[in-house]
Every structure is written in structure tokens, then in C-alpha cells.
Design a protein around this motif. Sequence first.
Motif, mmCIF file in Angstrom:
data_model
loop_
_atom_site.group_PDB
_atom_site.id
_atom_site.type_symbol
_atom_site.label_atom_id
_atom_site.label_comp_id
_atom_site.label_asym_id
_atom_site.label_seq_id
_atom_site.Cartn_x
_atom_site.Cartn_y
_atom_site.Cartn_z
ATOM 1 N N UNK A 127 0.760 -1.518 0.090
ATOM 2 C CA UNK A 127 -0.436 -0.158 0.189
ATOM 3 C C UNK A 127 0.488 1.362 -0.076
ATOM 4 N N UNK A 128 0.110 1.956 -0.767
ATOM 5 C CA UNK A 128 1.350 3.572 -1.246
ATOM 6 C C UNK A 128 0.636 4.454 -0.450
ATOM 7 N N UNK A 129 1.885 5.665 0.088
ATOM 8 C CA UNK A 129 1.561 6.885 1.024
ATOM 9 C C UNK A 129 1.856 8.201 0.566
ATOM 10 N N UNK A 130 1.852 9.059 0.256
ATOM 11 C CA UNK A 130 2.900 10.067 -0.040
ATOM 12 C C UNK A 130 3.594 9.923 -0.335
ATOM 13 N N UNK A 131 4.849 9.030 0.049
ATOM 14 C CA UNK A 131 6.443 8.900 -0.063
ATOM 15 C C UNK A 131 6.543 9.164 -1.957
ATOM 16 N N UNK A 145 12.302 17.467 -4.286
ATOM 17 C CA UNK A 145 10.952 17.893 -4.479
ATOM 18 C C UNK A 145 9.709 16.701 -4.535
ATOM 19 N N UNK A 146 8.511 17.645 -4.397
ATOM 20 C CA UNK A 146 6.754 16.900 -3.756
ATOM 21 C C UNK A 146 6.762 17.383 -5.467
ATOM 22 N N UNK A 147 4.970 16.301 -5.399
ATOM 23 C CA UNK A 147 4.061 16.703 -6.870
ATOM 24 C C UNK A 147 3.117 15.843 -5.946
ATOM 25 N N UNK A 148 1.888 15.754 -6.712
ATOM 26 C CA UNK A 148 1.099 15.175 -6.770
ATOM 27 C C UNK A 148 1.025 13.941 -7.100
ATOM 28 N N UNK A 149 1.393 13.723 -7.863
ATOM 29 C CA UNK A 149 1.882 12.492 -8.712
ATOM 30 C C UNK A 149 3.159 11.710 -8.291
ATOM 31 N N UNK A 150 3.237 9.889 -8.853
ATOM 32 C CA UNK A 150 2.058 9.619 -9.123
ATOM 33 C C UNK A 150 0.677 8.976 -7.963
ATOM 34 N N UNK A 151 0.288 9.639 -6.581
ATOM 35 C CA UNK A 151 -0.206 9.121 -5.966
ATOM 36 C C UNK A 151 -1.572 9.423 -6.442
#
Length: 238
Positions: free
Chosen positions: A176-180, A189-195
Motif C-alpha cells: 500500500x502506497x502513501x505520499x512518499x 521535490x514533491x508533487x501530486x503524482x503518481x499517488x
Amino acid sequence: MYVRSLGKASLKVSLARGGTEEGSNQTRRQGRDFSLSSGGAVCQMRVCGDKVTGTDCGEAAASWLTEALSRDCRLVRQTHQRTAKTPSSASGSGEAPLLSLANEAQYLLVTRASAEYLLSEISKRHTKQLLSLDDLVSRFRPNLVVSGNGMEPYEEDEWSEVTIGGQRFKVTGRCSRCRTICVDQTTGSRSSEPLQTLLRLRGSRATFGVYLTAQAFPPDFDDQCISVPQTLSTTTLW
């Protein structure tokens, strides 16, 4: 083990158990390397909520990492093996599998077919390409990435066993995946994808990839290693 950062002398850390003869942290200059032993103060840390006992590698390592990463850091090595929180049958021996500092399983496998499908779905939602395939795969931090002719996206969800070369692995669950996974592994750097797309495709658990536990190693495994290319075979749940 050598840890390197651009413009800095490399950090050399002994991976041998027991450290120096005195059993204490010793730091010395060897050319351009800062070298230190593995012996040090015993401490407790948390890996995704689990308490783990470790050995602090000392102030030299902490200072080096703090300067390189621009945040307070300590380098800690695990002192004792621990067991996974998986069913007792996961290892095939009636015991829970041993772990290092991983929080769920010994190995994580993803397939290029699943990554390619996810990337195509991300591309449909955005006017410009946000990720390359290699960038996307790196976000999931797998130990093993496999591909093959005719492999379908997410078919790994139905696997119960995987054999690579002569080594068998038991599939113990989906990851199960999270914001990492939204963190670029190179730049931070952070983005909304791929989550964002993964949640739309896979539901609230956003699973991607499967956990593996190594079964009994073959007698001659010391002389072998998993390499590319190597034959992959799988057993499905049904």
C-alpha cells in the motif's frame, strides 16, 4: 561502505560487526576519507512505527550527514535482526521472516508492465510529461524490477510465488502506497503524482508492487546472484 556527496570528502563506514578493537567510535583521516567504526552507543529508533534497536555510528557521521543533507541526522546501524509482522507461514518455515531496517518485508518487487500502464494513465491527466518511466519506477523504491513478453499490468497481484534464477520467493502481500511516492528521489521535490492517479485506479489503499520473502536458499546459492537477464517464473493464486 562509502557515502559520497558532491564537494565533500567521502564518509567511510565499517560494515563489519564489532567495530574497532577497543569497541568504540574512532574517527581518523585517511586521505580524503573520514573513516569510523561500527561500535557505538546503543539506541532505539522507529521504522514506520516499529521500535528497532540500533548502534549510533558517532558524531563524525552525524556531522557529515547533517551538513550534506542540511538537516539534523544520525547514522544508525541495526544491531539485531527482527521479524516481520506477517503470517507465520510467510517464510515457508513456520516462522515469520527476518528483516533488517525494512518495515514490512525482505524484498519489494514491481513490474515494468504495471509502471508503463500507470505512466500512460498519468499522461492522460496532464498536458505535459511529468515523469519518465525510470523516474516513476524509482518513486516506488523496489528491490526488484521485472519485465517479460506478454506480462500484463498488475498481474503480480495474483502471484503466490516467484522464482528468479534458482531462488524462490513467496509473495506475502501487496504494498500500500502513501505520499512518499510523490517525492522525487533525486531532487527531493514533491508533487501530486503518481499517488493521485494511483488512488483513482487502485482505490484508497493505492497498492503497487508486491512483498517477497526468500524461501530456503539452494545449496550452491553462495556462488550465485540475481542478475540481468535471468529467467523469471511465477505461480498464481488460482
